[in-house]
Design a protein around this motif. Structure first.
Motif, PDB file in Angstrom:
ATOM      1  N   ALA A  53       0.829  -1.205   0.000  1.00 19.01           N
ATOM      2  CA  ALA A  53       0.000   0.000   0.000  1.00 19.01           C
ATOM      3  C   ALA A  53       0.868   1.262   0.000  1.00 19.01           C
ATOM      4  CB  ALA A  53      -0.944  -0.005   1.198  1.00 19.01           C
ATOM      5  N   VAL A  54       1.831   1.319   0.902  1.00 14.14           N
ATOM      6  CA  VAL A  54       2.702   2.504   0.995  1.00 14.14           C
ATOM      7  C   VAL A  54       3.500   2.687  -0.290  1.00 14.14           C
ATOM      8  CG1 VAL A  54       4.708   3.460   2.174  1.00 14.14           C
ATOM      9  CG2 VAL A  54       2.845   2.462   3.502  1.00 14.14           C
ATOM     10  N   ASN A  55       4.073   1.612  -0.802  1.00 17.53           N
ATOM     11  CA  ASN A  55       4.872   1.705  -2.027  1.00 17.53           C
ATOM     12  C   ASN A  55       4.023   2.061  -3.244  1.00 17.53           C
ATOM     13  OD1 ASN A  55       7.158   0.992  -0.550  1.00 17.53           O
ATOM     14  ND2 ASN A  55       6.978  -1.184  -1.048  1.00 17.53           N
ATOM     15  N   SER A  56       2.714   1.776  -3.174  1.00 20.12           N
ATOM     16  CA  SER A  56       1.802   2.117  -4.264  1.00 20.12           C
ATOM     17  C   SER A  56       1.319   3.552  -4.187  1.00 20.12           C
ATOM     18  CB  SER A  56       0.580   1.180  -4.249  1.00 20.12           C
ATOM     19  OG  SER A  56       0.951  -0.164  -4.429  1.00 20.12           O
ATOM     20  N   GLY A  57       1.704   4.277  -3.127  1.00 17.78           N
ATOM     21  CA  GLY A  57       1.306   5.672  -2.980  1.00 17.78           C
ATOM     22  C   GLY A  57       0.094   5.880  -2.095  1.00 17.78           C
ATOM     23  N   ILE A  58      -0.413   4.818  -1.460  1.00 16.35           N
ATOM     24  CA  ILE A  58      -1.583   4.922  -0.587  1.00 16.35           C
ATOM     25  C   ILE A  58      -1.096   5.242   0.830  1.00 16.35           C
ATOM     26  CG2 ILE A  58      -3.553   3.678   0.389  1.00 16.35           C
ATOM     27  CD1 ILE A  58      -3.466   1.915  -2.174  1.00 16.35           C
ATOM     28  N   ARG A  59      -1.571   6.333   1.384  1.00 15.18           N
ATOM     29  CA  ARG A  59      -1.094   6.760   2.698  1.00 15.18           C
ATOM     30  C   ARG A  59      -2.220   6.907   3.717  1.00 15.18           C
ATOM     31  NH1 ARG A  59       4.388   7.996   3.077  1.00 15.18           N
ATOM     32  NH2 ARG A  59       5.369   6.959   1.309  1.00 15.18           N
ATOM     33  N   ARG A  60      -3.390   6.425   3.381  1.00  9.67           N
ATOM     34  CA  ARG A  60      -4.478   6.312   4.352  1.00  9.67           C
ATOM     35  C   ARG A  60      -4.772   4.818   4.502  1.00  9.67           C
ATOM     36  NH1 ARG A  60      -5.476  10.986   7.289  1.00  9.67           N
ATOM     37  NH2 ARG A  60      -5.874  12.772   5.909  1.00  9.67           N
ATOM     38  N   ILE A  61      -4.578   4.287   5.704  1.00  9.88           N
ATOM     39  CA  ILE A  61      -4.711   2.846   5.918  1.00  9.88           C
ATOM     40  C   ILE A  61      -5.470   2.591   7.211  1.00  9.88           C
ATOM     41  CG2 ILE A  61      -3.479   0.659   6.229  1.00  9.88           C
ATOM     42  CD1 ILE A  61      -1.119   1.880   4.734  1.00  9.88           C
ATOM     43  N   GLY A  62      -6.400   1.650   7.167  1.00  9.22           N
ATOM     44  CA  GLY A  62      -7.062   1.149   8.365  1.00  9.22           C
ATOM     45  C   GLY A  62      -6.778  -0.331   8.500  1.00  9.22           C
ATOM     46  N   VAL A  63      -6.568  -0.792   9.720  1.00 11.44           N
ATOM     47  CA  VAL A  63      -6.286  -2.210   9.967  1.00 11.44           C
ATOM     48  C   VAL A  63      -7.302  -2.732  10.971  1.00 11.44           C
ATOM     49  CG1 VAL A  63      -4.608  -3.914  10.732  1.00 11.44           C
ATOM     50  CG2 VAL A  63      -3.822  -1.861   9.537  1.00 11.44           C
ATOM     51  N   ALA A  64      -8.159  -3.641  10.536  1.00 11.39           N
ATOM     52  CA  ALA A  64      -9.166  -4.238  11.406  1.00 11.39           C
ATOM     53  C   ALA A  64      -8.576  -5.456  12.095  1.00 11.39           C
ATOM     54  CB  ALA A  64     -10.403  -4.629  10.603  1.00 11.39           C
ATOM     55  N   THR A  65      -8.568  -5.451  13.423  1.00 10.32           N
ATOM     56  CA  THR A  65      -7.999  -6.556  14.197  1.00 10.32           C
ATOM     57  C   THR A  65      -9.099  -7.230  15.007  1.00 10.32           C
ATOM     58  OG1 THR A  65      -7.496  -5.211  16.149  1.00 10.32           O
ATOM     59  CG2 THR A  65      -5.848  -5.253  14.391  1.00 10.32           C
ATOM     60  N   GLN A  66      -8.848  -8.490  15.370  1.00  8.09           N
ATOM     61  CA  GLN A  66      -9.827  -9.183  16.199  1.00  8.09           C
ATOM     62  C   GLN A  66      -9.162 -10.260  17.046  1.00  8.09           C
ATOM     63  OE1 GLN A  66     -14.044  -9.505  15.323  1.00  8.09           O
ATOM     64  NE2 GLN A  66     -13.768 -11.692  14.953  1.00  8.09           N
ATOM     65  N   TYR A  67      -8.784 -11.369  16.444  1.00 10.66           N
ATOM     66  CA  TYR A  67      -8.289 -12.525  17.208  1.00 10.66           C
ATOM     67  C   TYR A  67      -6.902 -12.270  17.793  1.00 10.66           C
ATOM     68  CZ  TYR A  67      -6.365 -17.191  18.025  1.00 10.66           C
ATOM     69  OH  TYR A  67      -5.758 -18.294  18.579  1.00 10.66           O
ATOM     70  N   LYS A  68      -6.744 -12.403  19.112  1.00 11.63           N
ATOM     71  CA  LYS A  68      -5.460 -12.297  19.809  1.00 11.63           C
ATOM     72  C   LYS A  68      -4.589 -11.208  19.192  1.00 11.63           C
ATOM     73  CE  LYS A  68      -5.575 -16.822  21.875  1.00 11.63           C
ATOM     74  NZ  LYS A  68      -4.887 -18.082  22.205  1.00 11.63           N
ATOM     75  N   GLU A  89      -1.670  11.647   5.904  1.00 16.40           N
ATOM     76  CA  GLU A  89      -1.350  10.243   6.110  1.00 16.40           C
ATOM     77  C   GLU A  89      -1.982   9.787   7.423  1.00 16.40           C
ATOM     78  OE1 GLU A  89       3.163  10.517   4.185  1.00 16.40           O
ATOM     79  OE2 GLU A  89       2.869  10.229   6.339  1.00 16.40           O
ATOM     80  N   SER A  90      -2.309   8.511   7.489  1.00 19.27           N
ATOM     81  CA  SER A  90      -2.834   7.966   8.738  1.00 19.27           C
ATOM     82  C   SER A  90      -2.814   6.452   8.695  1.00 19.27           C
ATOM     83  CB  SER A  90      -4.280   8.446   8.980  1.00 19.27           C
ATOM     84  OG  SER A  90      -5.123   8.017   7.922  1.00 19.27           O
ATOM     85  N   LEU A  91      -2.669   5.852   9.873  1.00 17.56           N
ATOM     86  CA  LEU A  91      -2.863   4.412  10.032  1.00 17.56           C
ATOM     87  C   LEU A  91      -3.717   4.207  11.279  1.00 17.56           C
ATOM     88  CD1 LEU A  91      -0.631   1.440   9.358  1.00 17.56           C
ATOM     89  CD2 LEU A  91      -1.767   1.554  11.576  1.00 17.56           C
ATOM     90  N   ASP A  92      -4.939   3.729  11.071  1.00 12.47           N
ATOM     91  CA  ASP A  92      -5.871   3.501  12.167  1.00 12.47           C
ATOM     92  C   ASP A  92      -5.937   2.018  12.499  1.00 12.47           C
ATOM     93  OD1 ASP A  92      -7.738   6.049  12.826  1.00 12.47           O
ATOM     94  OD2 ASP A  92      -7.078   6.112  10.734  1.00 12.47           O
ATOM     95  N   ILE A  93      -5.775   1.684  13.762  1.00  8.64           N
ATOM     96  CA  ILE A  93      -5.971   0.316  14.243  1.00  8.64           C
ATOM     97  C   ILE A  93      -7.408   0.217  14.733  1.00  8.64           C
ATOM     98  CG2 ILE A  93      -5.216  -1.431  15.887  1.00  8.64           C
ATOM     99  CD1 ILE A  93      -2.490   0.045  15.944  1.00  8.64           C
ATOM    100  N   LEU A  94      -8.174  -0.726  14.176  1.00  6.06           N
ATOM    101  CA  LEU A  94      -9.626  -0.763  14.372  1.00  6.06           C
ATOM    102  C   LEU A  94     -10.063  -2.107  14.944  1.00  6.06           C
ATOM    103  CD1 LEU A  94     -10.467   0.879  10.936  1.00  6.06           C
ATOM    104  CD2 LEU A  94     -10.531   2.007  13.176  1.00  6.06           C
ATOM    105  N   PRO A  95      -9.905  -2.319  16.241  1.00  4.02           N
ATOM    106  CA  PRO A  95     -10.414  -3.547  16.864  1.00  4.02           C
ATOM    107  C   PRO A  95     -11.939  -3.549  16.872  1.00  4.02           C
ATOM    108  CG  PRO A  95      -8.865  -2.355  18.307  1.00  4.02           C
ATOM    109  CD  PRO A  95      -9.278  -1.431  17.213  1.00  4.02           C
ATOM    110  N   ALA A  96     -12.514  -4.740  16.893  1.00  5.66           N
ATOM    111  CA  ALA A  96     -13.965  -4.825  17.063  1.00  5.66           C
ATOM    112  C   ALA A  96     -14.324  -4.208  18.410  1.00  5.66           C
ATOM    113  CB  ALA A  96     -14.409  -6.288  17.012  1.00  5.66           C
ATOM    114  N   SER A  97     -15.232  -3.205  18.407  1.00  4.68           N
ATOM    115  CA  SER A  97     -15.407  -2.434  19.642  1.00  4.68           C
ATOM    116  C   SER A  97     -16.802  -1.834  19.802  1.00  4.68           C
ATOM    117  CB  SER A  97     -14.374  -1.306  19.706  1.00  4.68           C
ATOM    118  OG  SER A  97     -14.467  -0.481  18.546  1.00  4.68           O
ATOM    119  N   GLN A  98     -17.839  -2.613  19.484  1.00  2.59           N
ATOM    120  CA  GLN A  98     -19.215  -2.168  19.677  1.00  2.59           C
ATOM    121  C   GLN A  98     -19.484  -0.818  19.013  1.00  2.59           C
ATOM    122  OE1 GLN A  98     -20.271  -2.306  23.816  1.00  2.59           O
ATOM    123  NE2 GLN A  98     -19.908  -4.493  24.007  1.00  2.59           N
ATOM    124  N   GLN A  99     -19.073  -0.695  17.753  1.00  2.00           N
ATOM    125  CA  GLN A  99     -19.300   0.557  17.035  1.00  2.00           C
ATOM    126  C   GLN A  99     -20.773   0.747  16.665  1.00  2.00           C
ATOM    127  OE1 GLN A  99     -17.258   2.966  16.432  1.00  2.00           O
ATOM    128  NE2 GLN A  99     -15.186   2.279  16.058  1.00  2.00           N
TER     129      GLN A  99
END
Length: 419
Positions: A53-68, A89-99
Motif C-alpha cells: 500500500a505505501v509503495n503504491s502511494g496509498i497513505r491512508r490505511i485502516g487495519v481491522a484486528t480481532q483474534y489475539k 497520512e494515517s494508520l488507524d488500528i480498528l479492533p472490534a469495539s461495539q461501534q
C-alpha cells in the motif's frame, strides 16, 4: 510512478482485514493472529500488504484486528507509526469495539468494514481498497485501482492465476475476454478456465476495489439483511457478479518483480508446511521472492541489534552457515547451519547441527543439538543434545509434526519433556 495512478492512489484508503485466527498454523497462532506471524527473518506477514500500500502511494490505511490482536497491535505501533496527519497520512488500528451494536465481534469480512464506516467517511476517500492481511506477495495496487476507474466497474477483484488442477481449493472467477466476471464459484470441482489460457484459472486473492460511497451503501444494505453472512466472498461479491458489475484484475498485471523472479509470486502461508517452505525458500540461490530489491522495500519494525557473529574455528566446532539467512543479534557459536533462516537474536551453541531450521526471535539452541526441518517458536530454549528429524514417531509424540515432516517446537513442548 505514473502521475495519474499516483493521483488515484492518493484518493484511496486501504482497509486491511487482519483479524484472522489462522487455525491451520496450530501453535504458531496460539498467542498471535496469522497476520502477526513472523516471516522472512525480520518481518511479519502483515508487513507485505502494508508495504504494498505505501509503495503504491496509498497513505491512508485502516487495519481491522480481532483474534489475539495484542502482538499485532504492538507491532503496528512500533513499526508503522511514521504516518503524519499533516501530510494527509494515517494508520488507524480498528479492533472490534461495539461501534454499531452491543455485539463487539466482527461477524464477517464485510461487517468488519461496516462497523467502521464512520471512521472511513471521516477521511473522505474516493476509493476503498480492501486487502487481506495474511498473504506474501509484492503488488502495485495503483495499477489495479486505475483499471477499476477506467472500466467503470462496481467492484474490481484481484485474482491470482493458478493451474486449473489446483484451483479447486479457491474461490474461482469465470471471466470473459474483457475481464468481466461472469460467475464466482467457491472451490469448484471443475474450475472455469481463463480465456486464452485453458490450463489456468483465476482465483480470488481477497483484494477488492470499490468507489467509497457505493461501498458504504452496499454494506449498509447488507447489514440490514438478516439472511446474510456479512462476508465479501460469500455475500457481497457474488451479489455484484450477479448484477454484472464485477471485473477481474489478474495479479500478473501488477505484480512487482525485480528481474530475479521467474514468475509472479503470491503465497498463502496458511499451513505449517506452506509457512516453513515459503521461509526456507528465501535461502535459495535464486528465491521465488526477491526481498532485497530496494525499489520496493518491505517496511517493518526494525529492532536495534548488533551484527550477527560467528565464532570458533575448530574441527566439529566451527561457527558457519551455508545457504542460510542470519539476522542481526544472532550468535552462531561453534554451530553448523545449512539452509536455515534465523530471526533476530537467535543463539546456537557449540557442536549443534541445524538443517532446514526456521528459528523465530530470541531462540537458543543448546550444545550438541541436532535439528532438521524444524520451526522453533519465539524465545524457545532447545536443551542440550536434543535430536529432532531422525525418528518421525518419536518426534510426533513430543512435538507438532506435520504430514510433510515439519516439526513445530514451543516452550511448552520442551517443558513437557521433563514432566
Amino acid at each position: 510512478m505514473d502521475q495519474d495512478r499516483y493521483r488515484l492512489a492518493q484518493q484511496t484508503m486501504a482497509y486491511v482485514l487482519a483479524g484472522g485466527r489462522g487455525s491451520r498454523l496450530r501453535e504458531m497462532t496460539d498467542i498471535r493472529s496469522k497476520p502477526a506471524v513472523y516471516f522472512g527473518g525480520k518481518t511479519r506477514i502483515i508487513d507485505f500488504a502494508l508495504s504494498n500500500a505505501v509503495n503504491s502511494g496509498i497513505r491512508r490505511i485502516g487495519v481491522a484486528t480481532q483474534y489475539k490482536a495484542h502482538s499485532l497491535i504492538r507491532h503496528l505501533q512500533r513499526g508503522w507509526s511514521f504516518f503524519r496527519e499533516e501530510r494527509n497520512e494515517s494508520l488507524d488500528i480498528l479492533p472490534a469495539s461495539q461501534q454499531m451494536a452491543e455485539e463487539n465481534w466482527y461477524k464477517g469480512t464485510a461487517d468488519a468494514v461496516t462497523q467502521n464506516i464512520t471512521v472511513l467517511r471521516g477521511y473522505g476517500p474516493k476509493y476503498i481498497l480492501i486487502l487481506a492481511g495474511d498473504h506474501i506477495y509484492k503488488q502495485d495496487y495503483s495499477i489495479m485501482i486505475e483499471q477499476h476507474v477506467k472500466s467503470g466497474a462496481k467492484v474490481t477483484v484481484g485474482c491470482i492465476e493458478v493451474p486449473r488442477q489446483e484451483a479447486s481449493e479457491f474461490g474461482v472467477m469465470a471471466v470473459d475476454e474483457s475481464d468481466k466476471v461472469l460467475d464466482f464459484v467457491e472451490k469448484p470441482a471443475d474450475p472455469p478456465p481463463m480465456p486464452g489460457h485453458p490450463e489456468l484459472a483465476l482465483a480470488s486473492m481477497g483484494i477488492y476495489v470499490f468507489e467509497a460511497e457505493y461501498l458504504y451503501d452496499l454494506l449498509e444494505k447488507d447489514a440490514a439483511n438478516d439472511a446474510s453472512n456479512h462476508d465479501f466472498g460469500k455475500d457481497v461479491i457474488p451479489g455484484i457478479v450477479a448484477e454484472g458489475g464485477a471485473m477481474a484484475h489478474p495479479f500478473s498485471r501488477s505484480c512487482v518483480m525485480s528481474g530475479l523472479e521467474d514468475t509472479p509470486y503470491w503465497r498463502d502461508v496458511g499451513t505449517i508446511d506452506a509457512y516453513w517452505q515459503a521461509n526456507i525458500d528465501l535461502t535459495d540461490f535464486k528465491p521465488g521472492l526477491d526481498i532485497y530489491a530496494n525499489d520496493w522495500p518491505i517496511w517493518t519494525y526494525s529492532e536495534l541489534t548488533p551484527p550477527a557473529k560467528f565464532i570458533h574455528n575448530e574441527e566439529g566446532r566451527r561457527g558457519q552457515a551455508v545457504s542460510s539467512m542470519v539476522s542481526g543479534g544472532c550468535i552462531i557459536s561453534g554451530s553448523s547451519l545449512y539452509r536455515c533462516l534465523l530471526f533476530t537474536g537467535v543463539k546456537t551453541h557449540s557442536y549443534s547441527m541445524l538443517e532446514g531450521v526456521l528459528a523465530l526471535p530470541y531462540c537458543e539452541v543448546g550444545r550438541r543439538a541436532d535439528l532438521k526441518n524444524v520451526i522453533i517458536d519465539r524465545g524457545v530454549r532447545i536443551p542440550e543434545g536434543l535430536i529432532v528429524g531422525e525418528d518421525p514417531q518419536l518426534d510426533a509424540k513430543r512435538f507438532r509434526r506435520t504430514e510433510g515432516g515439519i516439526c513445530v517446537i514451543t516452550q511448552a513442548m520442551i517443558d513437557a519433556l521433563d514432566a
